[in-house]
Design an enzyme around this catalytic site. Structure first.
Site, PDB file in Angstrom:
ATOM      1  N   LYS A 192       0.767  -0.894  -0.446  1.00 11.07           N
ATOM      2  CA  LYS A 192       0.201  -0.130   0.049  1.00 11.07           C
ATOM      3  C   LYS A 192       0.651   0.924  -0.240  1.00 11.07           C
ATOM      4  O   LYS A 192       0.508   2.029  -0.936  1.00 11.07           O
ATOM      5  CB  LYS A 192      -0.516   0.251   1.279  1.00 11.07           C
ATOM      6  CG  LYS A 192      -1.948  -1.213   1.252  1.00 11.07           C
ATOM      7  CD  LYS A 192      -2.900  -1.271   2.842  1.00 11.07           C
ATOM      8  CE  LYS A 192      -2.267  -1.349   3.615  1.00 11.07           C
ATOM      9  NZ  LYS A 192      -1.073  -2.587   4.917  1.00 11.07           N
ATOM     10  N   ARG A 267      -9.218   0.923   9.395  1.00  6.34           N
ATOM     11  CA  ARG A 267      -9.118  -0.807   9.541  1.00  6.34           C
ATOM     12  C   ARG A 267      -9.846  -1.588  10.903  1.00  6.34           C
ATOM     13  O   ARG A 267      -9.813  -2.457  11.037  1.00  6.34           O
ATOM     14  CB  ARG A 267      -7.848  -0.941  10.194  1.00  6.34           C
ATOM     15  CG  ARG A 267      -6.333  -0.929   9.799  1.00  6.34           C
ATOM     16  CD  ARG A 267      -5.189  -0.214  10.376  1.00  6.34           C
ATOM     17  NE  ARG A 267      -4.060  -1.511   9.925  1.00  6.34           N
ATOM     18  CZ  ARG A 267      -2.633  -1.104   9.633  1.00  6.34           C
ATOM     19  NH1 ARG A 267      -2.769   0.440   9.206  1.00  6.34           N
ATOM     20  NH2 ARG A 267      -1.640  -1.613   9.020  1.00  6.34           N
ATOM     21  N   ARG A 306      11.817  -6.330   4.735  1.00  4.50           N
ATOM     22  CA  ARG A 306      11.399  -5.504   5.072  1.00  4.50           C
ATOM     23  C   ARG A 306      11.924  -5.019   6.395  1.00  4.50           C
ATOM     24  O   ARG A 306      12.609  -4.231   6.385  1.00  4.50           O
ATOM     25  CB  ARG A 306      10.497  -5.006   4.718  1.00  4.50           C
ATOM     26  CG  ARG A 306      10.034  -3.322   5.181  1.00  4.50           C
ATOM     27  CD  ARG A 306       8.865  -3.118   4.910  1.00  4.50           C
ATOM     28  NE  ARG A 306       8.083  -2.877   5.966  1.00  4.50           N
ATOM     29  CZ  ARG A 306       6.428  -2.648   5.900  1.00  4.50           C
ATOM     30  NH1 ARG A 306       5.695  -2.341   4.526  1.00  4.50           N
ATOM     31  NH2 ARG A 306       5.428  -2.647   6.832  1.00  4.50           N
ATOM     32  N   ARG A 312      11.438  -1.767  12.261  1.00  2.00           N
ATOM     33  CA  ARG A 312      10.419  -1.650  12.490  1.00  2.00           C
ATOM     34  C   ARG A 312      10.317  -2.706  13.177  1.00  2.00           C
ATOM     35  O   ARG A 312      10.071  -4.070  12.457  1.00  2.00           O
ATOM     36  CB  ARG A 312       9.250  -1.550  11.332  1.00  2.00           C
ATOM     37  CG  ARG A 312       8.733  -0.454  11.216  1.00  2.00           C
ATOM     38  CD  ARG A 312       7.664  -0.777   9.823  1.00  2.00           C
ATOM     39  NE  ARG A 312       6.815  -0.701  10.766  1.00  2.00           N
ATOM     40  CZ  ARG A 312       5.407  -0.961  10.273  1.00  2.00           C
ATOM     41  NH1 ARG A 312       5.822  -0.667   8.974  1.00  2.00           N
ATOM     42  NH2 ARG A 312       4.629  -1.383  10.204  1.00  2.00           N
ATOM     43  N   ARG A 324      -1.037  -9.075  13.633  1.00  2.00           N
ATOM     44  CA  ARG A 324      -1.428  -7.693  12.519  1.00  2.00           C
ATOM     45  C   ARG A 324      -2.583  -8.704  11.636  1.00  2.00           C
ATOM     46  O   ARG A 324      -3.042  -7.528  11.579  1.00  2.00           O
ATOM     47  CB  ARG A 324       0.296  -7.323  11.765  1.00  2.00           C
ATOM     48  CG  ARG A 324       0.494  -6.234  12.752  1.00  2.00           C
ATOM     49  CD  ARG A 324       1.692  -6.119  12.773  1.00  2.00           C
ATOM     50  NE  ARG A 324       2.230  -4.899  11.499  1.00  2.00           N
ATOM     51  CZ  ARG A 324       3.330  -4.793  10.965  1.00  2.00           C
ATOM     52  NH1 ARG A 324       4.219  -6.046  10.650  1.00  2.00           N
ATOM     53  NH2 ARG A 324       3.051  -4.246   9.408  1.00  2.00           N
TER      54      ARG A 324
HETATM   55  P1  AMP Z   1       1.241   0.279   9.220  1.00  2.00           P
HETATM   56  O1  AMP Z   1       2.111   1.536   8.828  1.00  2.00           O
HETATM   57  O2  AMP Z   1      -0.145   0.731   8.511  1.00  2.00           O
HETATM   58  O3  AMP Z   1       1.305  -1.131   8.922  1.00  2.00           O
HETATM   59  O4  AMP Z   1       0.363   0.781  10.717  1.00  2.00           O
HETATM   60  C1  AMP Z   1       1.596   0.379  11.719  1.00  2.00           C
HETATM   61  C2  AMP Z   1       0.419   0.156  13.033  1.00  2.00           C
HETATM   62  O5  AMP Z   1      -0.066   1.547  13.265  1.00  2.00           O
HETATM   63  C3  AMP Z   1      -0.473  -1.038  12.755  1.00  2.00           C
HETATM   64  O6  AMP Z   1       0.201  -2.472  13.461  1.00  2.00           O
HETATM   65  C4  AMP Z   1      -1.208  -0.383  13.942  1.00  2.00           C
HETATM   66  O7  AMP Z   1      -0.853  -0.715  15.665  1.00  2.00           O
HETATM   67  C5  AMP Z   1      -0.852   1.051  14.066  1.00  2.00           C
HETATM   68  N1  AMP Z   1      -2.491   1.681  13.256  1.00  2.00           N
HETATM   69  C6  AMP Z   1      -1.675   2.331  11.975  1.00  2.00           C
HETATM   70  N2  AMP Z   1      -2.831   2.481  11.382  1.00  2.00           N
HETATM   71  C7  AMP Z   1      -4.067   2.080  12.090  1.00  2.00           C
HETATM   72  C8  AMP Z   1      -5.399   2.584  11.685  1.00  2.00           C
HETATM   73  N3  AMP Z   1      -6.642   2.988  10.922  1.00  2.00           N
HETATM   74  N4  AMP Z   1      -6.797   1.664  13.328  1.00  2.00           N
HETATM   75  C9  AMP Z   1      -5.437   1.253  14.141  1.00  2.00           C
HETATM   76  N5  AMP Z   1      -4.040   1.719  14.536  1.00  2.00           N
HETATM   77  C10 AMP Z   1      -3.488   1.869  13.673  1.00  2.00           C
END
Ligand code: AMP
Length: 368
Positions: A192, A267, A306, A312, A324
């Site tokens: 994404k 989400r 990654r 991360r 996740r």
């Molecule tokens: P991402 O970079 O999109 O993979 O997000 C990393 C982490 O950020 C996720 O595992 C959640 O802990 C938090 N996070 C990101 N976006 C959301 C969301 N829309 N709702 C809740 N937690 C989020």
């Protein structure tokens, strides 16, 4: 439809409706003040039309003066408010009624109240022609309101977009129908963020990744970052209230965007509903939700790869990655049905060369 600088605006509030609201306001204020001589203080530049029509409607003894502050630059409320014309002299003991053209976030209002805070006035009241109650911070009571409106960007009747439009007889709102707002959907590692990077250039969109915003906050040690960290470290979702408020603030930073790519948001069902309501209040909508599809095993391998360079921690441990995915399956996957029911869901094969996937996404976007 009219064009001011680079943007289109469509008719929104007719002159008669504005004048009727002003008439009503003048009557309401007269009820309270007709036996004394209040001082009306207009806030320049936007309120000059309003003050003129207000005084025509207010045929009782009164004085009038102006202050001038400046906070808007383009479409964005910068938060920096300058005083360009100060409080009128000989104000002591008077009943002061501020006449503002529009109250939105309340930042200008704060400066106004501050301006008058060292004066010895008898009373200090606030009146505004337009009132955006949805975004107002509520710090001070607004005593008189002409028209309550949603958080649309408006011009005309004294209000401007970069100084144009003040002479329009009626009020216009920014036309958002050309906007493209996309949700990029898919499991962690689906690509994404990578694809959003290409699409935002190609379609001139603003990319909001909630994960990136959280990581930025963690890096800077903000309160929001500290709160989010404990959830993110485990691969759990951050609570909805926090995430939704943050997302709204991010959108509001770019009121002049040609559109948004939402990456990693929504989400949960609550987030999806909040997003729809929020966009509707701004006369905006989601045009499409595009899912990048790939199998779990490929995604796990991608994320671990990654994790070697991203730093991360949630990418470096397979159990966190699996958590996740569980969060996704349980809370996010149901959104597919939500967007399908709206006829907005599109699915794209997320496996292959990066450029090929961008092509597939572009095909969907171009067909909208
Ligand atoms: P991402 O970079 O999109 O993979 O997000 C990393 C982490 O950020 C996720 O595992 C959640 O802990 C938090 N996070 C990101 N976006 C959301 C969301 N829309 N709702 C809740 N937690 C989020």
């Amino acid at each position: 439809m009219i064009k001011l600088h680079d943007k289109f605006f469509k008719p929104y509030i007719k002159e008669e409706e504005i004048l009727a609201a002003i008439d009503k306001m003048a009557k309401e204020i007269a009820e309270e003040y007709k036996d004394e001589t209040p001082l009306f203080v207009g806030v320049l530049n936007g309120a000059f039309r309003f003050v003129a029509d207000f005084l025509k409607a207010y045929q009782h003894p009164c004085e009038v003066s102006f202050v001038r502050l400046s906070s808007y630059q383009g479409l964005t409320s910068t938060g920096i408010v300058e005083t360009l014309l100060d409080v009128p002299e000989e104000i002591e003991g008077k009943s002061v009624i501020i006449l503002e053209d529009v109250v939105d976030t309340g930042r200008t209002l704060k400066q106004l109240v501050h301006l008058f805070s060292n004066t010895n006035v008898k009373e200090f009241k606030i009146g505004t022609l337009f009132y955006k109650s949805d975004v107002y911070n509520g710090e001070y009571a607004i005593d008189y309101v002409g028209l309550e409106i949603p958080d649309h960007f408006i011009v005309g009747y004294g209000l401007d977009y970069n100084e144009l439009g003040r002479n329009l007889r009626e009020v216009y709102q920014l036309n958002q129908t050309d906007m493209i707002n996309l949700v990029l959907f898919g499991k962690p590692g689906a690509g994404k963020g990578t694809q959003a990077g290409f699409l935002k250039e190609k379609y001139n969109l603003r990319h909001i990744s909630t994960g990136d915003v959280f990581r930025f906050n963690i890096k800077n040690g903000t309160e929001l970052g500290n709160l989010a960290k404990s959830y993110m470290d485990k691969g759990d979702l951050v609570p909805d209230e926090v995430t939704i408020e943050m997302l709204k603030a991010e959108v509001e930073k770019s009121p002049d965007a040609a559109g948004f790519i939402f990456d990693g948001f929504p989400r949960t069902a609550a987030q999806a509903e909040a997003l729809d309501n929020f966009l509707e209040s701004k006369d905006m909508k989601i045009n499409a939700t595009i899912a990048l599809e790939a199998e779990d095993d490929i995604l796990v391998a991608r994320l671990l790869e990654r994790g070697k360079s991203s730093g991360r921690s949630d990418d470096q441990d397979e159990s966190k990655i699996r958590n996740r995915f569980d969060e996704y399956n349980q809370k996010t996957a149901p959104l597919k049905a939500f967007y399908k029911a709206q006829g907005k869901f599109h699915s794209v094969n997320g496996i292959g060369e990066i450029e090929d996937i961008t092509e597939r996404l572009s095909k969907v976007i171009d067909s909208l």
